[in-house]
Write a protein that holds these residues in place. Structure first.
Motif, PDB file in Angstrom:
ATOM      1  N   GLN A 266       0.821  -1.208   0.000  1.00 46.98           N
ATOM      2  CA  GLN A 266       0.000   0.000   0.000  1.00 46.98           C
ATOM      3  C   GLN A 266       0.860   1.265   0.000  1.00 46.98           C
ATOM      4  N   PHE A 267       0.500   2.197  -0.906  1.00 46.25           N
ATOM      5  CA  PHE A 267       1.103   3.522  -0.946  1.00 46.25           C
ATOM      6  C   PHE A 267      -0.021   4.548  -0.995  1.00 46.25           C
ATOM      7  N   GLN A 268       0.301   5.801  -0.748  1.00 47.51           N
ATOM      8  CA  GLN A 268      -0.664   6.894  -0.809  1.00 47.51           C
ATOM      9  C   GLN A 268      -0.326   7.770  -2.014  1.00 47.51           C
ATOM     10  N   PRO A 269      -1.138   7.698  -3.090  1.00 48.54           N
ATOM     11  CA  PRO A 269      -0.809   8.442  -4.305  1.00 48.54           C
ATOM     12  C   PRO A 269      -0.573   9.926  -4.062  1.00 48.54           C
ATOM     13  N   GLN A 270      -1.341  10.526  -3.141  1.00 50.49           N
ATOM     14  CA  GLN A 270      -1.189  11.956  -2.880  1.00 50.49           C
ATOM     15  C   GLN A 270       0.230  12.290  -2.444  1.00 50.49           C
ATOM     16  N   LYS A 271       0.851  11.382  -1.682  1.00 54.61           N
ATOM     17  CA  LYS A 271       2.232  11.591  -1.247  1.00 54.61           C
ATOM     18  C   LYS A 271       3.187  11.510  -2.439  1.00 54.61           C
ATOM     19  N   LEU A 272       3.007  10.481  -3.268  1.00 52.45           N
ATOM     20  CA  LEU A 272       3.922  10.261  -4.378  1.00 52.45           C
ATOM     21  C   LEU A 272       3.822  11.367  -5.421  1.00 52.45           C
ATOM     22  N   PHE A 273       2.631  12.016  -5.518  1.00 54.76           N
ATOM     23  CA  PHE A 273       2.469  13.122  -6.455  1.00 54.76           C
ATOM     24  C   PHE A 273       3.036  14.432  -5.899  1.00 54.76           C
ATOM     25  N   ASN A 274       3.435  14.417  -4.628  1.00 55.96           N
ATOM     26  CA  ASN A 274       3.883  15.646  -3.992  1.00 55.96           C
ATOM     27  C   ASN A 274       5.299  15.554  -3.437  1.00 55.96           C
ATOM     28  N   GLY A 275       6.160  14.793  -4.105  1.00 57.52           N
ATOM     29  CA  GLY A 275       7.578  14.841  -3.792  1.00 57.52           C
ATOM     30  C   GLY A 275       8.175  13.634  -3.092  1.00 57.52           C
ATOM     31  N   TRP A 276       7.327  12.758  -2.522  1.00 59.94           N
ATOM     32  CA  TRP A 276       7.870  11.562  -1.907  1.00 59.94           C
ATOM     33  C   TRP A 276       8.231  10.561  -3.015  1.00 59.94           C
ATOM     34  N   LYS A 277       9.221   9.703  -2.760  1.00 60.89           N
ATOM     35  CA  LYS A 277       9.689   8.776  -3.789  1.00 60.89           C
ATOM     36  C   LYS A 277       9.798   7.358  -3.232  1.00 60.89           C
ATOM     37  N   ILE A 278       9.737   6.384  -4.144  1.00 57.30           N
ATOM     38  CA  ILE A 278       9.892   4.972  -3.799  1.00 57.30           C
ATOM     39  C   ILE A 278      11.049   4.389  -4.606  1.00 57.30           C
ATOM     40  N   GLN A 279      11.950   3.671  -3.934  1.00 59.48           N
ATOM     41  CA  GLN A 279      13.012   2.923  -4.605  1.00 59.48           C
ATOM     42  C   GLN A 279      12.891   1.446  -4.236  1.00 59.48           C
ATOM     43  N   PHE A 280      13.582   0.609  -4.995  1.00 64.11           N
ATOM     44  CA  PHE A 280      13.607  -0.821  -4.709  1.00 64.11           C
ATOM     45  C   PHE A 280      15.053  -1.304  -4.808  1.00 64.11           C
ATOM     46  N   PHE A 281      15.532  -1.949  -3.753  1.00 65.82           N
ATOM     47  CA  PHE A 281      16.909  -2.464  -3.752  1.00 65.82           C
ATOM     48  C   PHE A 281      16.869  -3.984  -3.860  1.00 65.82           C
ATOM     49  N   GLU A 282      17.569  -4.514  -4.856  1.00 68.10           N
ATOM     50  CA  GLU A 282      17.706  -5.964  -5.031  1.00 68.10           C
ATOM     51  C   GLU A 282      19.176  -6.237  -5.300  1.00 68.10           C
ATOM     52  N   THR A 283      19.766  -7.124  -4.517  1.00 69.26           N
ATOM     53  CA  THR A 283      21.218  -7.294  -4.514  1.00 69.26           C
ATOM     54  C   THR A 283      21.792  -7.627  -5.883  1.00 69.26           C
TER      55      THR A 283
END
Length: 344
Positions: A266-283
């Motif tokens: 679960q993410f909150q689209p309003q956050k992602l549209f306002n400067g928050w970011k998501i990354q994914f780390f896989e070795t």
């Protein structure tokens, strides 16, 4: 292939994905995981054949056997199991790199099924072991240290002096905190049980928060604001990312490094549209993003510090025949240290 090699070997093969809840019962695991006699694989150009001394278990081994590991979703059954380990190179499929490693003791990561007597490996991705390093430490010197270094580098690059990390008492999180502290970063450890607080404090965490606390989100929000923590790691998934992003200042980044909850995240689209970011780390993807020179330098950094900064804690060892018991035990004792599967 070397002439004195046998034509057959023992190898663990998974017949199908483990049903939900089966990890707690070794007898249930045995219905899907069998020790079989198979042909020894032949290395292709660029590959070598390694006689495995032992393999190590990591969280991705549990995801893999459950059939939800992102990197092996399309692998057909029956398939091999186990990814990290150490052994001796006994045959070369062609190429100077493989030829130069014949007879060498190595640590490595392979998707061909580490829990077997022999396994194929990419000749350029082997870590040649110094003479004074035993297989026991070497077999657990790839996944966690390289993940810890990679994640610490990402946290450093974010510009945030503080970062938080969930499942902080786990091996990967502890390694990440340990490395990050050498980079001058400070950590906020997020745990699930009160008895894990002491573990994280021993690793040098500046703050430890318990996600089971009813005021957890408020406490994390207040702390992130106080120390300006704009970077964090999560491996829980489910609704946890939603809670974490809500707690972070605008412009922050959340990096997913796993998903204990294998369902939707679960993410909150309003956050992602306002400067928050998501990354994914896989070795593996992180390693593949590096140049050959950078990989070599990283491997040397790790292997030269296996008896120091990156020294693994080995909590229990099992034979190939006891693999079902090993998986079940590890699923219940992940924070206690490494589980290894021995061939000798």
């Amino acid at each position: 292939m070397k002439k004195n090699l046998p034509s057959k070997m023992k190898a663990l093969r998974q017949l199908g994905p483990l049903p939900e809840g089966a990890l707690s019962d070794p007898n249930a695991i045995k219905k899907y995981l069998q020790l079989t006699l198979v042909d020894i694989p032949k290395p292709k150009p660029g590959q070598v054949l390694v006689k495995v001394n032992r393999g190590s278990m990591n969280p991705n081994d549990l995801y893999h056997i459950k059939g939800v590991y992102s990197s092996t979703l399309d692998y057909p059954y029956p398939r091999g199991v186990g990814f990290e380990g150490a052994g001796t190179v006994v045959a070369n499929g062609g190429g100077i790199a493989g030829w130069a490693r014949i007879g060498k003791r190595v640590a490595f990561y392979s998707k061909f099924g580490m829990f077997a007597e022999y396994v194929l490996a990419d000749a350029l991705k082997l870590i040649v072991l110094p003479k004074d390093l035993e297989f026991q430490e070497a077999a657990s010197s790839v996944a966690n240290p390289i993940t810890g270094v990679g994640m610490a580098r990402w946290a450093k690059a974010s510009g945030s002096k503080y970062f938080f990390i969930t499942a902080a008492a786990g091996a990967v999180a502890r390694m990440t905190m340990r490395v990050a502290h050498t980079y001058g970063l400070k950590s906020i450890a997020i745990v699930r049980r009160e008895e894990q607080v002491a573990i994280c404090k021993e690793e040098g965490a500046s703050y430890v928060l318990n996600q089971s606390d009813p005021d957890f989100e408020k406490n994390l929000t207040d702390l992130c604001k106080e120390v300006n923590c704009t970077y964090g790691f999560d491996c829980i998934g489910g609704d946890m990312p939603l809670t974490l992003i809500r707690s972070m200042p605008q412009g922050s980044t959340l990096c997913m490094y796993g998903y204990f909850n294998t369902g939707p995240v679960q993410f909150q689209p309003q956050k992602l549209f306002n400067g928050w970011k998501i990354q994914f780390f896989e070795t593996e993807y992180y390693i593949n993003s590096l140049s050959l020179l950078s990989r070599f330098r990283l491997s040397r950094e790790v292997i030269n510090n296996v008896n120091g900064l990156f020294r693994p804690k080995i909590q229990k060892q099992f034979s190939l025949e006891e693999a079902a018991e090993a998986y079940s035990y590890y699923s219940k004792n992940m924070t206690g240290g490494k589980i290894q599967i021995l061939n000798e």
